[in-house]
Scaffold this active site. Sequence first.
Site, PDB file in Angstrom:
ATOM      1  N   ALA A 181     -16.099  14.188  32.868  1.00 35.29           N
ATOM      2  CA  ALA A 181     -14.718  14.374  32.731  1.00 35.29           C
ATOM      3  C   ALA A 181     -14.053  16.184  32.550  1.00 35.29           C
ATOM      4  CB  ALA A 181     -14.290  13.768  30.918  1.00 35.29           C
ATOM      5  N   GLN A 182     -12.789  16.613  32.528  1.00 34.80           N
ATOM      6  CA  GLN A 182     -12.014  17.582  32.941  1.00 34.80           C
ATOM      7  C   GLN A 182     -12.287  17.564  31.143  1.00 34.80           C
ATOM      8  OE1 GLN A 182     -11.563  20.887  32.111  1.00 34.80           O
ATOM      9  NE2 GLN A 182      -8.539  20.010  31.726  1.00 34.80           N
ATOM     10  N   ARG A 218     -20.820  20.949  44.266  1.00 32.74           N
ATOM     11  CA  ARG A 218     -19.836  22.178  43.723  1.00 32.74           C
ATOM     12  C   ARG A 218     -20.618  23.489  44.970  1.00 32.74           C
ATOM     13  NH1 ARG A 218     -20.068  21.022  38.379  1.00 32.74           N
ATOM     14  NH2 ARG A 218     -18.197  19.941  37.625  1.00 32.74           N
ATOM     15  N   LYS A 227      -8.150  10.216  27.434  1.00 30.88           N
ATOM     16  CA  LYS A 227      -9.480   9.514  27.214  1.00 30.88           C
ATOM     17  C   LYS A 227      -8.689   8.621  26.204  1.00 30.88           C
ATOM     18  CE  LYS A 227     -12.787  12.492  27.445  1.00 30.88           C
ATOM     19  NZ  LYS A 227     -14.422  12.150  27.782  1.00 30.88           N
ATOM     20  N   GLU A 238     -10.543  13.439  19.418  1.00 29.32           N
ATOM     21  CA  GLU A 238      -8.661  13.849  20.049  1.00 29.32           C
ATOM     22  C   GLU A 238      -8.091  13.379  20.804  1.00 29.32           C
ATOM     23  OE1 GLU A 238      -7.122  16.918  21.494  1.00 29.32           O
ATOM     24  OE2 GLU A 238      -8.728  17.557  19.749  1.00 29.32           O
ATOM     25  N   THR A 274     -13.358  10.748  21.896  1.00 32.45           N
ATOM     26  CA  THR A 274     -13.222  11.939  21.279  1.00 32.45           C
ATOM     27  C   THR A 274     -12.148  12.104  20.101  1.00 32.45           C
ATOM     28  OG1 THR A 274     -11.976  13.576  22.056  1.00 32.45           O
ATOM     29  CG2 THR A 274     -11.895  12.165  22.778  1.00 32.45           C
TER      30      THR A 274
HETATM   31  P1  GDR Z   1     -11.096  21.112  21.011  1.00 30.12           P
HETATM   32  O1  GDR Z   1     -12.305  22.631  20.866  1.00 30.12           O
HETATM   33  O2  GDR Z   1      -9.559  21.346  21.245  1.00 30.12           O
HETATM   34  O3  GDR Z   1     -10.950  20.751  19.499  1.00 30.12           O
HETATM   35  O4  GDR Z   1     -11.724  20.133  22.240  1.00 30.12           O
HETATM   36  P2  GDR Z   1     -12.001  23.982  20.847  1.00 30.12           P
HETATM   37  O5  GDR Z   1     -13.096  23.871  20.658  1.00 30.12           O
HETATM   38  O6  GDR Z   1     -11.330  24.173  22.280  1.00 30.12           O
HETATM   39  O7  GDR Z   1     -10.988  24.104  20.083  1.00 30.12           O
HETATM   40  C1  GDR Z   1     -10.504  24.363  18.336  1.00 30.12           C
HETATM   41  C2  GDR Z   1      -9.997  25.062  18.078  1.00 30.12           C
HETATM   42  O8  GDR Z   1      -9.389  26.093  17.608  1.00 30.12           O
HETATM   43  C3  GDR Z   1      -8.480  25.803  18.734  1.00 30.12           C
HETATM   44  N1  GDR Z   1      -8.581  28.178  18.952  1.00 30.12           N
HETATM   45  C4  GDR Z   1      -9.356  28.434  20.596  1.00 30.12           C
HETATM   46  N2  GDR Z   1     -10.103  26.729  21.186  1.00 30.12           N
HETATM   47  C5  GDR Z   1     -10.141  27.839  22.432  1.00 30.12           C
HETATM   48  N3  GDR Z   1     -10.587  27.165  22.939  1.00 30.12           N
HETATM   49  N4  GDR Z   1     -10.096  29.293  22.423  1.00 30.12           N
HETATM   50  C6  GDR Z   1      -8.941  29.927  21.932  1.00 30.12           C
HETATM   51  O9  GDR Z   1      -8.843  31.377  21.595  1.00 30.12           O
HETATM   52  C7  GDR Z   1      -8.713  29.387  19.949  1.00 30.12           C
HETATM   53  N5  GDR Z   1      -8.064  30.010  19.250  1.00 30.12           N
HETATM   54  C8  GDR Z   1      -8.016  28.463  18.628  1.00 30.12           C
HETATM   55  C9  GDR Z   1      -8.023  25.444  19.716  1.00 30.12           C
HETATM   56  O10 GDR Z   1      -6.326  25.485  19.095  1.00 30.12           O
HETATM   57  C10 GDR Z   1      -8.492  23.893  19.257  1.00 30.12           C
HETATM   58  O11 GDR Z   1      -7.586  23.737  17.591  1.00 30.12           O
HETATM   59  C11 GDR Z   1     -13.318  19.897  21.990  1.00 30.12           C
HETATM   60  C12 GDR Z   1     -13.604  19.261  23.367  1.00 30.12           C
HETATM   61  O12 GDR Z   1     -15.491  19.674  23.519  1.00 30.12           O
HETATM   62  C13 GDR Z   1     -13.025  18.117  23.381  1.00 30.12           C
HETATM   63  O13 GDR Z   1     -13.739  17.548  25.121  1.00 30.12           O
HETATM   64  C14 GDR Z   1     -13.820  16.830  23.288  1.00 30.12           C
HETATM   65  O14 GDR Z   1     -13.129  16.653  22.937  1.00 30.12           O
HETATM   66  C15 GDR Z   1     -13.311  17.656  21.500  1.00 30.12           C
HETATM   67  O15 GDR Z   1     -13.725  18.581  21.038  1.00 30.12           O
HETATM   68  C16 GDR Z   1     -13.847  16.702  20.125  1.00 30.12           C
END
Ligand code: GDR
Length: 327
Positions: free
Chosen positions: A83-84, A36, A154, A128, A126
């Site tokens: 992963a992405q 990177r 996944k 997910e 995961t």
């Molecule tokens: P997730 O994690 O999608 O569950 O996947 P994330 O923390 O992004 O979201 C969790 C929940 O919060 C809601 N949400 C928001 N999320 C983000 N990122 N930003 C916001 O502003 C926000 N507001 C509400 C989301 O909609 C969601 O419902 C994570 C990742 O680490 C994956 O790679 C992994 O596989 C799973 O956890 C287990």
Amino acid sequence: MSKSAIITGIYGQDGAYLAKLLLEKNYKVYGFIARRSTPVDWRLKELDINDKIEFIEGDLTDLSSLIRAVEIAQPDEFYNLGAQSFVGTSWKQPILTAQSTGLGVLNCLESIRIVKPDTKFYQASTSEMFGLIQEPIQSEKTPFHPRSPYGVSKMFGHWMTINYRESFDIFGCCGILFNHESPLRGIEFVTRKVTDAVARIKLGCQNDLHLGNIDAKRDWGFAGDYVEAMWMMLQQDKADDYVVATGRTTTVRDMCKIAFDYVDLNYEDYVVIDPKFYRPAEVDLLLGNPEKAKNILGWEAKTSLEDLIKMMVDADLRRVNNELKLK
Ligand code: GDR
């Protein structure tokens, strides 16, 4: 002789904690890293392990680089954490996500099959994959219905790992990890976004916090606990798949409340709902049943959500304070 392990995604949260754990167990640790232009080794530096790791350059989408890595490291264990991994981005870059998060797993499995088939393989599956929930509490037996290009990718990796176990007798395990967080979590994920904002608001350098769906429920644990489960899976006599979770679910809203309460602020005064953060399809409820991991691995989550959030807010208060001092 000490064991050797390859970790993909070593610059990520889990990669850093797992590397630390394996180094403590006297492993020789190889980090498989993509080149990177900007360095992303801050997590390894924070854990003070950057100079104890041997890095091999390559990419999950490039089979030849993985073959080379397995030839160099001759690993006993191979942990595929690369992963992405941001669900939101997977709608914006679905093909890239499928290539690294999905096909990348097959490249890892092929490199093992071709070069060193007795390597034990861990695949980061995961929660997910459960997506549109079929059962109120999810176990290894719950049907999958992924809701994002990330979840679909996944699932490909998950079933490929099982397929290589059944087809070629590769010792491949899938850890179906529910959300796991820490002070090393990326800022784009909701817990860290919240704890960072809490620190900035408390220290007077941010006014509000824009979030999407705060009614979503997640089963949140501490990443430091979860990497132990990964290692334990590869120490068993038989390869298998395990749910790794706490068994407690909380809304994003209540998680915010815990974080703001900790610094004596009311989350309702600061949280702004911003549809920009809504997802095209949401996973509404995740709640894992960790019984199998407990019974077979002897693994249990040790950190409560309250302690986890405190740990993260404290770390962010320290970081933001240091930033302000530098300014
Ligand atoms: P997730 O994690 O999608 O569950 O996947 P994330 O923390 O992004 O979201 C969790 C929940 O919060 C809601 N949400 C928001 N999320 C983000 N990122 N930003 C916001 O502003 C926000 N507001 C509400 C989301 O909609 C969601 O419902 C994570 C990742 O680490 C994956 O790679 C992994 O596989 C799973 O956890 C287990």
